[in-house]
Design a protein around this motif. Structure first.
Motif, PDB file in Angstrom:
ATOM      1  N   LYS A 290     -18.521   4.313 -33.156  1.00 39.73           N
ATOM      2  CA  LYS A 290     -17.082   4.022 -33.246  1.00 39.73           C
ATOM      3  C   LYS A 290     -16.305   4.749 -32.154  1.00 39.73           C
ATOM      4  N   ASP A 291     -16.621   6.018 -31.936  1.00 43.99           N
ATOM      5  CA  ASP A 291     -15.947   6.785 -30.893  1.00 43.99           C
ATOM      6  C   ASP A 291     -16.242   6.219 -29.509  1.00 43.99           C
ATOM      7  N   ILE A 292     -17.496   5.838 -29.273  1.00 43.41           N
ATOM      8  CA  ILE A 292     -17.868   5.262 -27.973  1.00 43.41           C
ATOM      9  C   ILE A 292     -17.087   3.971 -27.729  1.00 43.41           C
ATOM     10  N   LEU A 293     -16.968   3.138 -28.774  1.00 44.34           N
ATOM     11  CA  LEU A 293     -16.209   1.886 -28.637  1.00 44.34           C
ATOM     12  C   LEU A 293     -14.726   2.163 -28.395  1.00 44.34           C
ATOM     13  N   THR A 294     -14.168   3.133 -29.105  1.00 49.07           N
ATOM     14  CA  THR A 294     -12.755   3.481 -28.918  1.00 49.07           C
ATOM     15  C   THR A 294     -12.503   3.946 -27.490  1.00 49.07           C
ATOM     16  N   VAL A 295     -13.333   4.851 -27.005  1.00 46.02           N
ATOM     17  CA  VAL A 295     -13.194   5.365 -25.640  1.00 46.02           C
ATOM     18  C   VAL A 295     -13.392   4.230 -24.633  1.00 46.02           C
ATOM     19  N   SER A 296     -14.407   3.389 -24.854  1.00 42.59           N
ATOM     20  CA  SER A 296     -14.700   2.284 -23.926  1.00 42.59           C
ATOM     21  C   SER A 296     -13.537   1.311 -23.835  1.00 42.59           C
ATOM     22  N   PHE A 297     -12.977   0.914 -24.994  1.00 44.00           N
ATOM     23  CA  PHE A 297     -11.859  -0.038 -24.974  1.00 44.00           C
ATOM     24  C   PHE A 297     -10.597   0.586 -24.388  1.00 44.00           C
TER      25      PHE A 297
ATOM     26  N   LEU B  92     -14.145  13.794 -15.004  1.00 46.36           N
ATOM     27  CA  LEU B  92     -14.458  14.173 -16.383  1.00 46.36           C
ATOM     28  C   LEU B  92     -14.827  15.654 -16.452  1.00 46.36           C
ATOM     29  N   PHE B  93     -15.643  16.095 -15.506  1.00 44.92           N
ATOM     30  CA  PHE B  93     -16.135  17.473 -15.543  1.00 44.92           C
ATOM     31  C   PHE B  93     -15.251  18.465 -14.782  1.00 44.92           C
ATOM     32  N   LEU B  94     -14.621  18.009 -13.677  1.00 42.68           N
ATOM     33  CA  LEU B  94     -13.909  18.955 -12.811  1.00 42.68           C
ATOM     34  C   LEU B  94     -12.447  18.616 -12.565  1.00 42.68           C
ATOM     35  N   GLY B  95     -11.917  17.605 -13.239  1.00 47.65           N
ATOM     36  CA  GLY B  95     -10.562  17.124 -12.956  1.00 47.65           C
ATOM     37  C   GLY B  95      -9.466  18.152 -13.079  1.00 47.65           C
ATOM     38  N   GLU B  96      -9.330  18.707 -14.267  1.00 48.30           N
ATOM     39  CA  GLU B  96      -8.251  19.679 -14.483  1.00 48.30           C
ATOM     40  C   GLU B  96      -8.404  20.934 -13.622  1.00 48.30           C
ATOM     41  N   PRO B  97      -9.615  21.529 -13.532  1.00 48.19           N
ATOM     42  CA  PRO B  97      -9.750  22.702 -12.655  1.00 48.19           C
ATOM     43  C   PRO B  97      -9.426  22.392 -11.187  1.00 48.19           C
ATOM     44  N   PHE B  98      -9.808  21.183 -10.723  1.00 42.53           N
ATOM     45  CA  PHE B  98      -9.533  20.798  -9.335  1.00 42.53           C
ATOM     46  C   PHE B  98      -8.031  20.677  -9.094  1.00 42.53           C
ATOM     47  N   LEU B  99      -7.329  20.016 -10.005  1.00 40.79           N
ATOM     48  CA  LEU B  99      -5.884  19.877  -9.851  1.00 40.79           C
ATOM     49  C   LEU B  99      -5.204  21.243  -9.924  1.00 40.79           C
TER      50      LEU B  99
ATOM     51  N   VAL C 150     -17.249  10.263 -23.810  1.00 45.56           N
ATOM     52  CA  VAL C 150     -16.429   9.794 -22.689  1.00 45.56           C
ATOM     53  C   VAL C 150     -17.325   9.298 -21.556  1.00 45.56           C
ATOM     54  N   LEU C 151     -18.420  10.008 -21.295  1.00 49.46           N
ATOM     55  CA  LEU C 151     -19.356   9.597 -20.249  1.00 49.46           C
ATOM     56  C   LEU C 151     -19.951   8.221 -20.554  1.00 49.46           C
ATOM     57  N   LEU C 152     -20.357   7.985 -21.793  1.00 52.69           N
ATOM     58  CA  LEU C 152     -20.896   6.681 -22.174  1.00 52.69           C
ATOM     59  C   LEU C 152     -19.838   5.588 -22.039  1.00 52.69           C
ATOM     60  N   GLY C 153     -18.590   5.900 -22.389  1.00 49.97           N
ATOM     61  CA  GLY C 153     -17.491   4.950 -22.215  1.00 49.97           C
ATOM     62  C   GLY C 153     -17.286   4.589 -20.752  1.00 49.97           C
ATOM     63  N   ILE C 154     -17.383   5.578 -19.883  1.00 54.12           N
ATOM     64  CA  ILE C 154     -17.262   5.344 -18.438  1.00 54.12           C
ATOM     65  C   ILE C 154     -18.395   4.433 -17.964  1.00 54.12           C
ATOM     66  N   LEU C 155     -19.633   4.740 -18.373  1.00 56.65           N
ATOM     67  CA  LEU C 155     -20.788   3.955 -17.925  1.00 56.65           C
ATOM     68  C   LEU C 155     -20.707   2.500 -18.384  1.00 56.65           C
ATOM     69  N   LEU C 156     -20.267   2.268 -19.630  1.00 60.12           N
ATOM     70  CA  LEU C 156     -20.107   0.896 -20.118  1.00 60.12           C
ATOM     71  C   LEU C 156     -19.062   0.135 -19.298  1.00 60.12           C
ATOM     72  N   ASN C 157     -17.989   0.807 -18.941  1.00 62.26           N
ATOM     73  CA  ASN C 157     -16.954   0.167 -18.128  1.00 62.26           C
ATOM     74  C   ASN C 157     -17.428  -0.119 -16.712  1.00 62.26           C
ATOM     75  N   LEU C 158     -18.286   0.727 -16.179  1.00 61.36           N
ATOM     76  CA  LEU C 158     -18.820   0.494 -14.835  1.00 61.36           C
ATOM     77  C   LEU C 158     -19.682  -0.768 -14.793  1.00 61.36           C
TER      78      LEU C 158
END
Length: 192
Positions: free
Chosen positions: A6-13, A55-62, A134-142
């Motif tokens: 359910k979480d994977i589907l929510t993130v993916s959509f 996903l892994f470095l976004g906030e620290p980079f900004l 979140v990673l699985l959601g990204i991969l499904l969208n790719l």
């Protein structure tokens, strides 16, 4: 927090709605025709790399650049606004150098696929879901992104020239509206 379907589907959509690869079809076809082609696998991998990196470095980079998510979103909204204007007015603001490799990165991989909305959404999702989800959601969208990029010629043939113009103008206005919304949502905190 456990990873569940359910979480994977929510993130993916959620990501699917933000990436809006279906809504980007007219501008992708326009870029493809201008540049003489799109390197689909390259565009998918670069945009995927950007999303996973964020996903892994976004906030620290900004934070390292003394930027916040709002500033990043406003910058991306300006680029999206210009792309929308290009679609509605039929003007060319992004001058093509006839270099498919350059167009694969800007504006296809960023900001069309992995734009500021997508990247800030990834940061937001990370607050509520596991990194794995979140990673699985990204991969499904790719996977969806790659299929759409590979199908552009077929889609263009189905719509025809008149259909393409109508769809391009309509989605140009939609892009303008998305850009204005991203700008309005994030700009208020920047002006002091």
């Amino acid at each position: 927090m456990q990873t569940n379907v359910k979480d994977i589907l929510t993130v993916s959509f959620t990501l699917f709605a933000i990436i809006d690869i279906i809504g980007s079809i007219p501008i992708l076809i326009s870029i493809k025709n201008k540049m003489g082609g799109i390197k689909e696998i390259r565009a998918t991998l670069i945009s995927g790399g950007l999303m996973i990196l964020f996903l892994f470095l976004g906030e620290p980079f900004l934070n390292l650049l003394s930027l916040d998510v709002g500033s990043f979103a406003v910058g991306g909204s300006i680029v999206i606004f210009i792309l929308g204007l290009e679609m509605v007015l039929g003007a060319e603001f992004f001058k093509s150098e006839k270099d498919v490799r350059a167009a694969t990165v800007v504006p296809i991989a960023f900001p069309l696929i992995a734009g500021s909305g997508t990247l800030t959404t990834i940061i937001s999702l990370k607050a509520n879901y596991t990194q794995t989800t979140v990673l699985l959601g990204i991969l499904l969208n790719l996977i969806v992104v790659f299929v759409v990029l590979k199908s552009l010629k077929f889609i263009e043939r189905i719509l025809g020239p008149g259909g393409m113009i109508a769809v391009r103008k309509f989605f140009g206005v939609v892009l303008l509206a998305i850009a204005v919304k991203i700008f309005a949502t994030n700009a208020h905190g920047l002006i002091k």
